[in-house]
Write a protein that holds these residues in place. Structure first.
Motif, mmCIF file in Angstrom:
data_model
loop_
_atom_site.group_PDB
_atom_site.id
_atom_site.type_symbol
_atom_site.label_atom_id
_atom_site.label_comp_id
_atom_site.label_asym_id
_atom_site.label_seq_id
_atom_site.Cartn_x
_atom_site.Cartn_y
_atom_site.Cartn_z
ATOM 1 N N VAL A 86 0.858 -1.183 0.000
ATOM 2 C CA VAL A 86 0.000 0.000 0.000
ATOM 3 C C VAL A 86 0.896 1.235 0.000
ATOM 4 O O VAL A 86 1.820 1.345 0.820
ATOM 5 C CB VAL A 86 -0.930 0.028 1.222
ATOM 6 C CG1 VAL A 86 -1.780 1.291 1.221
ATOM 7 C CG2 VAL A 86 -1.816 -1.215 1.245
ATOM 8 N N GLY A 118 -2.576 5.764 -1.914
ATOM 9 C CA GLY A 118 -3.699 4.839 -1.924
ATOM 10 C C GLY A 118 -3.571 3.716 -2.933
ATOM 11 O O GLY A 118 -4.370 2.771 -2.902
ATOM 12 N N ARG A 139 -2.140 0.282 -4.644
ATOM 13 C CA ARG A 139 -1.708 -0.941 -3.974
ATOM 14 C C ARG A 139 -1.333 -1.995 -4.998
ATOM 15 O O ARG A 139 -1.668 -1.903 -6.178
ATOM 16 C CB ARG A 139 -2.790 -1.456 -3.037
ATOM 17 C CG ARG A 139 -4.110 -1.828 -3.674
ATOM 18 C CD ARG A 139 -5.106 -2.273 -2.617
ATOM 19 N NE ARG A 139 -6.299 -2.861 -3.182
ATOM 20 C CZ ARG A 139 -7.454 -2.251 -3.313
ATOM 21 N NH1 ARG A 139 -7.579 -0.993 -2.900
ATOM 22 N NH2 ARG A 139 -8.507 -2.872 -3.812
ATOM 23 N N ARG A 168 -9.641 -4.082 0.044
ATOM 24 C CA ARG A 168 -9.967 -2.671 0.297
ATOM 25 C C ARG A 168 -9.927 -2.365 1.783
ATOM 26 O O ARG A 168 -9.393 -1.331 2.221
ATOM 27 C CB ARG A 168 -11.346 -2.331 -0.282
ATOM 28 C CG ARG A 168 -11.371 -2.160 -1.791
ATOM 29 C CD ARG A 168 -12.653 -1.490 -2.241
ATOM 30 N NE ARG A 168 -13.836 -2.275 -1.870
ATOM 31 C CZ ARG A 168 -14.394 -3.187 -2.646
ATOM 32 N NH1 ARG A 168 -13.874 -3.451 -3.849
ATOM 33 N NH2 ARG A 168 -15.475 -3.840 -2.260
ATOM 34 N N ALA A 169 -10.519 -3.257 2.585
ATOM 35 C CA ALA A 169 -10.524 -3.039 4.029
ATOM 36 C C ALA A 169 -9.101 -3.075 4.588
ATOM 37 O O ALA A 169 -8.722 -2.254 5.437
ATOM 38 C CB ALA A 169 -11.393 -4.090 4.714
ATOM 39 N N ALA A 201 -7.135 0.123 3.686
ATOM 40 C CA ALA A 201 -7.483 1.281 4.515
ATOM 41 C C ALA A 201 -6.791 1.209 5.870
ATOM 42 O O ALA A 201 -6.262 2.215 6.378
ATOM 43 C CB ALA A 201 -9.001 1.357 4.695
ATOM 44 N N ARG A 202 -6.778 0.024 6.468
ATOM 45 C CA ARG A 202 -6.117 -0.138 7.765
ATOM 46 C C ARG A 202 -4.609 0.063 7.645
ATOM 47 O O ARG A 202 -3.985 0.732 8.464
ATOM 48 C CB ARG A 202 -6.422 -1.531 8.310
ATOM 49 C CG ARG A 202 -5.839 -1.813 9.691
ATOM 50 C CD ARG A 202 -6.626 -1.108 10.784
ATOM 51 N NE ARG A 202 -7.983 -1.567 10.794
ATOM 52 C CZ ARG A 202 -8.412 -2.659 11.441
ATOM 53 N NH1 ARG A 202 -7.549 -3.389 12.135
ATOM 54 N NH2 ARG A 202 -9.672 -3.007 11.428
ATOM 55 N N ARG A 218 -2.954 1.704 5.305
ATOM 56 C CA ARG A 218 -2.600 3.084 4.971
ATOM 57 C C ARG A 218 -2.622 3.971 6.207
ATOM 58 O O ARG A 218 -1.790 4.874 6.360
ATOM 59 C CB ARG A 218 -3.547 3.639 3.902
ATOM 60 C CG ARG A 218 -3.139 5.023 3.399
ATOM 61 C CD ARG A 218 -3.896 5.394 2.132
ATOM 62 N NE ARG A 218 -3.451 6.677 1.615
ATOM 63 C CZ ARG A 218 -4.027 7.836 1.891
ATOM 64 N NH1 ARG A 218 -5.106 7.869 2.669
ATOM 65 N NH2 ARG A 218 -3.552 8.959 1.384
ATOM 66 N N ALA A 219 -3.571 3.731 7.109
ATOM 67 C CA ALA A 219 -3.608 4.513 8.353
ATOM 68 C C ALA A 219 -2.334 4.295 9.167
ATOM 69 O O ALA A 219 -1.765 5.242 9.732
ATOM 70 C CB ALA A 219 -4.842 4.132 9.169
#
Length: 381
Positions: free
Chosen positions: A144, A148, A150, A162-163, A166-167, A169-170
């Protein structure tokens, strides 16, 4: 893995098959934390270290087996009270180590390579690998990037990817390496997965205001500790690259104006340390009034207790809240007893390192518990 980026990229360029052993989790006392890696190529050459020697031989053999078989997995190493010569950690800790074969035709190879390339360029990227979950997904990898985008996947469909992205990337944007829990359906339900997330982030920043002899020594030790170091002073005769060869940049500007520009450009974060060595009110007060209002990791200022008291009075007159003023480390540094610029720089660096990692600054002989403490989601420079 990111601690051996240069060596791994060289192996990639030489088209070597290899296996990667990475610490997933640590309990008790252990020399290194999650993300530390040992790599072995198809010739048996090793890069990196996991434990300073305790388990390296056993992991080396497992890596060679993984290169031959194409099968990896998670292995646990811990100290045996019954047999002190068994494979394990003599310091008493337990390591969980993920072995990943990375051969020319393995799907994980380009995914890992994309993160290695990003780290070499100094751009942000993170690698997530499945370390716990359904057997078919173990070792699957997802890269990632900060924008955004990947590469790769976890082997259970787009919703999970996708989930996970997001985790991951945070964690990347926070500069964190550690584990993350995720449901296989892409939410909180389903059979859970545990991901090891390794973040390649920019080095933490050290900004030194005041082009003085103490700053030259602090610049050297800051660079040694892996920081991106900036020296700033309003006096062009002192703020020169020749006087600070270890700094990444030397800026001639008023300190508070420089810090405001860095803030506005988004170049400050919760890992940034600011050290004010000018002990001149016309520089210090406006600079500290701004710095102490920002979410920085550390703000310290050089000067005597009398100088600090006068600065504090002026800052309060400027309307700085008491809670913000309480964050100021002044007089700067730990009491190590030294007085030379180098000894003072060591005392300052020891303090901002302790603040960053939550250290007690006690002698280890006086602090109970494991010598090596690890927290969930450890930060990488």
């Amino acid at each position: 893995m990111l601690d051996i980026t240069d060596g791994l990229r060289a192996w990639y360029a030489a088209q070597r098959d290899l296996a990667l052993a990475t610490i997933v989790a640590v309990s008790g006392s252990a020399p290194r934390g999650p993300g530390a890696s040992l790599a072995v190529d198809d010739r048996g050459t090793a890069l990196g270290s996991l434990s300073g020697g305790c388990v390296e031989s056993a992991v080396h053999e497992l890596c060679l087996e993984a290169i031959g078989s194409g099968k990896g997995g998670v292995h646990r190493f811990g100290y045996s009270d019954d047999d002190a010569f068994a494979v394990g950690l003599t310091c008493g800790g337990v390591l969980d180590v993920l072995i990943t074969p990375v051969r020319g035709h393995d799907p994980v190879r380009p995914v890992i390579g994309s993160v290695l390339d990003a780290a070499a360029r100094g751009t942000r990227a993170a690698l997530a690998r499945v370390v716990s979950g359904p057997p078919a997904q173990l070792g699957r990898a997802l890269a990632v990037h900060a924008d955004g985008t990947r590469a790769g996947g976890l082997g259970s469909g787009a919703a999970l990817d996708r989930a996970a992205a997001a985790r991951v990337r945070a964690m990347l944007l926070a500069g964190r390496t550690g584990t993350a829990e995720l449901g296989t359906a892409g939410g909180l339900c389903g059979e859970p997965l545990t991901l090891l997330v390794e973040s390649a982030a920019e080095p933490p920043r050290l900004i030194v205001y005041g082009a003085v002899d103490f700053a030259a020594a602090l610049t050297r030790i800051g660079a040694f500790l892996g920081h991106r170091v900036t020296v700033c002073d309003a006096r062009p005769v002192f703020a020169t690259p020749a006087r600070f060869p270890d700094a990444d940049e030397v800026i001639v500007d008023w300190p508070h104006r420089h810090l405001a520009a860095e803030r506005d450009a988004g170049r400050l974060d919760g890992r940034t340390a600011v050290c004010v060595l000018t002990h001149d009110a016309k520089f210090d007060v406006p600079l500290l009034d701004l710095a102490l209002r920002l979410p920085l990791a550390y703000v310290g200022a050089m000067g005597s207790r009398r100088t600090h008291a006068e600065r504090a009075r002026r800052l309060q007159e400027e309307g700085l809240p008491q809670a913000a003023l309480a964050r100021l480390r002044s007089p700067i540094g730990l009491d190590l007893g030294g007085a030379t610029p180098e000894e003072t720089a060591l005392a300052i660096a020891a303090e901002f390192t302790a603040v960053r990692h939550g250290g007690t600054v006690l002698p280890l002989v006086q602090r109970p518990g494991p010598v090596h403490r690890r927290t969930s989601g450890a930060t990488v420079p």
